[in-house]
Motif scaffolding. Structure first.
Motif, short mmCIF file in Angstrom:
data_model
loop_
_atom_site.label_atom_id
_atom_site.label_comp_id
_atom_site.label_asym_id
_atom_site.label_seq_id
_atom_site.Cartn_x
_atom_site.Cartn_y
_atom_site.Cartn_z
N ILE A 213 31.96 83.97 33.46
CA ILE A 213 31.63 83.52 32.09
C ILE A 213 30.13 83.31 31.95
CG2 ILE A 213 31.89 81.64 30.44
CD1 ILE A 213 34.79 81.35 31.51
N THR A 214 29.51 82.66 32.94
CA THR A 214 28.06 82.47 32.86
C THR A 214 27.32 83.81 32.96
OG1 THR A 214 28.04 81.96 35.24
CG2 THR A 214 28.07 80.10 33.70
N ASN A 215 27.84 84.73 33.75
CA ASN A 215 27.22 86.05 33.81
C ASN A 215 27.34 86.78 32.47
OD1 ASN A 215 26.29 85.97 36.45
ND2 ASN A 215 28.22 86.72 37.31
N ALA A 216 28.50 86.65 31.83
CA ALA A 216 28.69 87.28 30.52
C ALA A 216 27.74 86.69 29.50
CB ALA A 216 30.13 87.11 30.06
N SER A 217 27.50 85.38 29.59
CA SER A 217 26.54 84.75 28.68
C SER A 217 25.13 85.25 28.96
CB SER A 217 26.60 83.22 28.83
OG SER A 217 25.71 82.59 27.95
N LYS A 218 24.76 85.36 30.22
CA LYS A 218 23.45 85.91 30.59
C LYS A 218 23.26 87.31 30.02
CE LYS A 218 22.59 85.89 34.91
NZ LYS A 218 22.90 85.97 36.36
N ASP A 219 24.36 88.08 30.01
CA ASP A 219 24.30 89.45 29.52
C ASP A 219 24.41 89.56 28.01
OD1 ASP A 219 24.13 90.21 32.17
OD2 ASP A 219 26.26 90.69 32.36
N GLY A 220 24.54 88.42 27.34
CA GLY A 220 24.63 88.43 25.88
C GLY A 220 25.98 88.85 25.34
N LYS A 221 27.02 88.78 26.18
CA LYS A 221 28.36 89.20 25.74
C LYS A 221 29.08 88.10 24.96
CE LYS A 221 28.31 93.28 27.80
NZ LYS A 221 29.15 93.54 28.98
N ILE A 222 28.76 86.84 25.24
CA ILE A 222 29.39 85.74 24.54
C ILE A 222 28.34 84.72 24.13
CG2 ILE A 222 31.62 85.95 25.70
CD1 ILE A 222 30.83 83.66 27.53
N ALA A 223 28.64 83.95 23.08
CA ALA A 223 27.80 82.82 22.67
C ALA A 223 28.45 81.56 23.21
CB ALA A 223 27.68 82.77 21.15
N MET A 224 27.88 81.04 24.29
CA MET A 224 28.46 79.92 25.02
C MET A 224 27.76 78.62 24.62
SD MET A 224 30.47 79.02 27.66
CE MET A 224 30.68 77.32 28.20
N GLY A 225 28.53 77.59 24.40
CA GLY A 225 27.96 76.28 24.08
C GLY A 225 28.50 75.22 25.00
N TYR A 226 27.72 74.17 25.20
CA TYR A 226 28.18 73.05 26.01
C TYR A 226 27.53 71.76 25.52
CZ TYR A 226 23.77 73.68 28.65
OH TYR A 226 22.45 73.81 29.02
N THR A 227 27.97 70.65 26.07
CA THR A 227 27.55 69.34 25.58
C THR A 227 26.43 68.75 26.44
OG1 THR A 227 29.54 68.55 26.71
CG2 THR A 227 29.60 68.64 24.32
N TYR A 228 25.75 67.79 25.87
CA TYR A 228 24.56 67.15 26.41
C TYR A 228 24.86 66.48 27.76
CZ TYR A 228 20.64 63.73 26.18
OH TYR A 228 19.53 62.97 26.42
#
Length: 563
Positions: A213-228
Motif C-alpha cells: 500500500i505504501t509503495n502504491a502511494s509512492k507510485d501515485g496509484k492511491i491517495a492515502m491519508g492518515y491521522t496526526y
C-alpha cells in the motif's frame, strides 16, 4: 488525584489551531464550500485582481521584537483539564480518575468503558478498610493524555490509551506509569481500501499489506491519508509501521527516510482524528485511509465499500497506574481492571466491536521509546518531502476584537509560532475596514521571527470586518511568492471572531480559492462561524472552533502538523 498547575503565560492565548484532535474541537470539513461554477487558474487570477481593485491595501513597516522560546514545549500550552470534562463522575469514598481514549469513552458503540464504569460504580464494592469504591472517566485522546501526564500539568490515577506505544514513550519521558494490564479489550489498526482498488493493487503488487500500500502511494496509484501521529494512536502506529516497511532492519535509516519522503509527497493532507479521516473519505478526497477495526465493524457502509487490511502493533487498550497510588486506590484500580476483564464485560466489549480480530498478530516488532520518539521527530522534519510551506496569517482586527480578545490573539500567535519550522516562509495580514500587509512573506529564520513578533505586538483593533478582501490579498501574496519559491506548499490561516460585514462575500471568492487549490485553515474565536467552515471546506482544510482556554494547544498542534 494530583493537579499540578503550571504558571505558563501561554495560557492567556486565544489563537489559531490543528492535530490532534475532535477532543480538541477541530472539525475537518467536507466539500460543502465548493463552488458550483468552476473557472480556470488564469481566470481565477484575473478575477482576483479585479476584486482587489476595490480594496484598500496598505503596507506597514514592521519592527523587530524579542523572540521568546521559553514556552516551546507543546505540553506547556495545555489547557485547563476541564476542557476535557469528566463523562462519568464517581461518588465512592475512594474514587479514582482514569484517562480513557475516545473509542471506548464516547457514546453508543464507542461507550464500552462508560457503561462498564456505570456498572462497576453500581456494585458499591468496598476496600479492605470498608470504604466504597468508584471510578471517574475522562474522555481524552491517547496523545493528549500522555502530554498531561508527562508534563505533570494534571495527573489522573490511571491511564488507558489505545496501545502501549504511548506508555512506552511516556515512561521514557519521565512519567511514573505502572502496567496493570496489557489488555482490557482487543482491537487492531488497519487500512481501508475500496474493493476496486484492492483488485487493482493485487494485480500490480500482489499481496495487499502495508508495504504494497505504501509503495502504491509512492507510485501515485492511491491517495492515502492518515491521522496526526502526535495525538492519534492509529496515526503513530501507521507512521512507525510504514517506516519499518521501508527498512525492516532500521526504520530510521536513510533508506527509510528517502522512501518516506516519496510516500509523503503523494499524501494529500494529515487529519487529526480517525473520525475526521472518515469525513475525508466520504468527500472523495482519499481512496485509502487508516482506522481501527472497532470503528470499521460498527459501520455497515464501510464494510460494504472497503476492505480492512490490518497493520502494526495491536490496539489492546492497556491499563496503567499513574504515580504512587494509596493502597486503597490501588485496590479500586485493580478491582475495576478485573471487572473490565470479567466474562460479562468482555462480551459487552465484543458487542461494541472489540475482541473481534483476536487471531491477528503483528509482524512488526515492539518499537522502543527511542524509535517512537525519533519517528515523530522525523515525521515533523520530513512530512513535507523537502518542500517548504509558504503561509500567510490573516488576523481580524475589527472593533469586536478590542481589548482582551485581541490581546489573547496576539499572545497565542506569538506563543504558537514557536512550532513553525525555520525553513518555512511566513507573512502577516490584518483587516478591519481595509487590509494591511503587516509583514511581507519571508523565510522564518530568527530575523523574520523577530519581525513577525513585532508585527503581531503592534496590531490594533477598530472598524468593520472585511474578511474576504483580506483573503484575496493573502492569496495574491502566495501567488507572487511562487516565482521565488516554486516548490512550496501554499496555505492561509484566517483568525476571526465575527461575520464578514464589509467588502467581498464568500460567494465572490469561492471559485477563486477552488481554482487555485490553496487550503485555508480557519479559526473561529469563541464563535460558531459557518462561513469559516465553508471557506475551509473548499480545499479540505480544517476549521477550528477555539476558545481562550485551549486555543494555544490547538494552534501549536496545527502548526506542528502542518509546518
Amino acid at each position: 488525584m494530583t493537579n499540578q498547575k503550571k504558571n505558563t503565560a501561554t495560557l492567556i492565548g486565544i489563537g489559531t489551531a490543528v492535530a490532534v484532535l475532535i477532543a480538541c474541537g477541530i472539525a475537518l470539513t467536507n466539500n460543502i464550500g465548493k463552488s458550483t461554477r468552476e473557472i480556470s487558474e488564469e481566470d481565477a487570477l484575473k478575477k482576483m485582481d479585479k476584486l482587489l481593485k476595490n480594496v484598500t491595501v496598505t503596507e506597514t513597516t514592521p519592527r523587530k521584537a524579542t523572540v521568546d522560546f521559553s514556552g516551546s514545549d507543546l505540553a506547556n500550552s495545555l489547557p485547563d483539564i476541564n476542557t476535557y470534562p469528566l463523562t462519568i463522575t464517581g461518588n465512592g469514598e475512594i474514587d479514582i480518575e482514569i484517562f480513557v481514549s475516545p473509542e471506548k469513552a464516547g457514546t453508543g458503540s464507542d461507550g464500552w468503558m462508560i457503561e462498564t464504569a456505570k456498572a462497576f460504580n453500581s456494585q458499591n464494592l468496598r476496600t479492605t478498610d470498608n470504604h466504597t469504591m468508584s471510578v471517574s472517566i475522562r474522555n481524552i485522546t491517547s496523545g493528549t493524555g500522555s502530554d498531561y501526564i508527562v508534563s505533570g500539568k494534571y495527573l489522573p490515577d490511571a491511564y488507558t490509551p489505545s496501545n502501549t506505544m504511548w506508555g512506552t514513550m511516556a515512561v521514557s519521558n519521565g512519567a511514573d506509569l505502572h502496567m496493570i494490564s496489557e489488555k482490557l479489550a482487543g482491537n487492531v489498526a488497519g487500512i481501508l481500501i475500496s474493493e476496486n482498488m484492492v483488485k487493482t493493487l493485487s494485480s500490480d503488487y500482489g499481496d495487499i499489506n502495508i508495504e504494497t500500500i505504501t509503495n502504491a502511494s509512492k507510485d501515485g496509484k492511491i491517495a492515502m491519508g492518515y491521522t496526526y501521529p502526535y495525538t492519534s494512536s492509529t496515526g503513530l502506529n501507521f507512521l512507525v509501521s510504514a517506516l519499518h516497511s521501508f527498512d525492516n532492519a532500521n526504520p530510521l535509516s536513510n533508506t527509510a527516510v528517502e522512501n518516506f519522503q516519496q510516500f509523503q509527497a503523494n499524501v494529500p493532507f494529515v487529519c487529526y482524528t480517525t473520525q475526521q479521516m472518515r469525513n475525508a473519505m466520504g468527500s472523495g478526497s482519499l481512496n485509502a485511509c487508516i482506522m481501527e477495526y472497532q470503528t470499521y465493524v460498527n459501520d455497515p457502509s464501510l464494510q460494504k465499500s472497503y476492505q480492512f487490511i490490518p497493520f502494526g502493533v495491536r490496539h489492546d487498550n492497556p491499563m496503567y497506574a499513574v504515580g504512587n497510588l494509596t493502597t486503597e486506590k490501588e485496590q479500586v484500580l485493580q478491582a475495576f481492571t478485573d471487572f473490565c476483564l470479567s466474562s460479562e464485560q468482555q462480551e459487552n466489549a465484543k458487542k461494541c466491536g472489540f475482541n473481534q480480530m483476536e487471531s491477528y498478530h503483528s509482524t512488526e516488532p515492539e518499537f522502543d521509546a527511542v524509535t517512537l520518539l525519533n519517528a515523530q521527530k522525523l515525521w515533523k522534519e520530513e512530512k513535507d518531502s523537502g518542500r517548504p510551506v509558504v503561509a500567510v496569517f490573516i488576523a481580524d482586527v475589527s472593533g469586536s476584537m478590542i481589548g482582551d480578545p485581541l490581546n489573547r490573539l496576539k499572545e497565542s500567535l506569538k506563543s504558537s509560532s514557536q512550532y513553525i519550522g525555520s525553513k518555512n516562509y511566513i507573512g502577516l495580514v490584518s483587516y478591519s475596514n481595509d487590509v494591511q500587509v503587516n509583514l511581507p512573506i519571508g523565510e522564518f529564520d530568527l530575523n523574520q521571527r523577530s519581525y513577525f513578533t513585532g508585527a503581531v505586538e503592534d496590531l490594533s483593533a477598530s472598524g468593520a470586518t472585511c474578511t474576504y478582501d483580506a483573503v484575496l490579498q493573502g492569496i495574491k501574496m502566495l501567488e507572487e511568492s511562487k516565482s521565488a519559491i516554486p516548490n512550496a506548499k501554499p496555505m492561509l490561516f484566517v483568525l476571526s471572531d465575527g461575520e464578514t460585514n464589509l467588502g467581498a462575500k464568500l460567494r465572490d471568492i469561492s471559485d477563486i480559492v477552488d481554482a487555485l487549490n490553496i487550503p485555508i485553515y480557519t479559526i473561529g474565536y469563541n464563535a460558531n462561524l459557518s462561513e469559516l467552515t465553508e471557506l475551509s471546506a473548499i480545499n479540505e482544510a480544517a476549521s477550528i472552533d477555539a476558545d481562550s482556554e485551549d486555543v494555544i494547544y490547538k494552534l501549536g498542534s496545527l502548526f506542528n502538523a502542518q509546518m
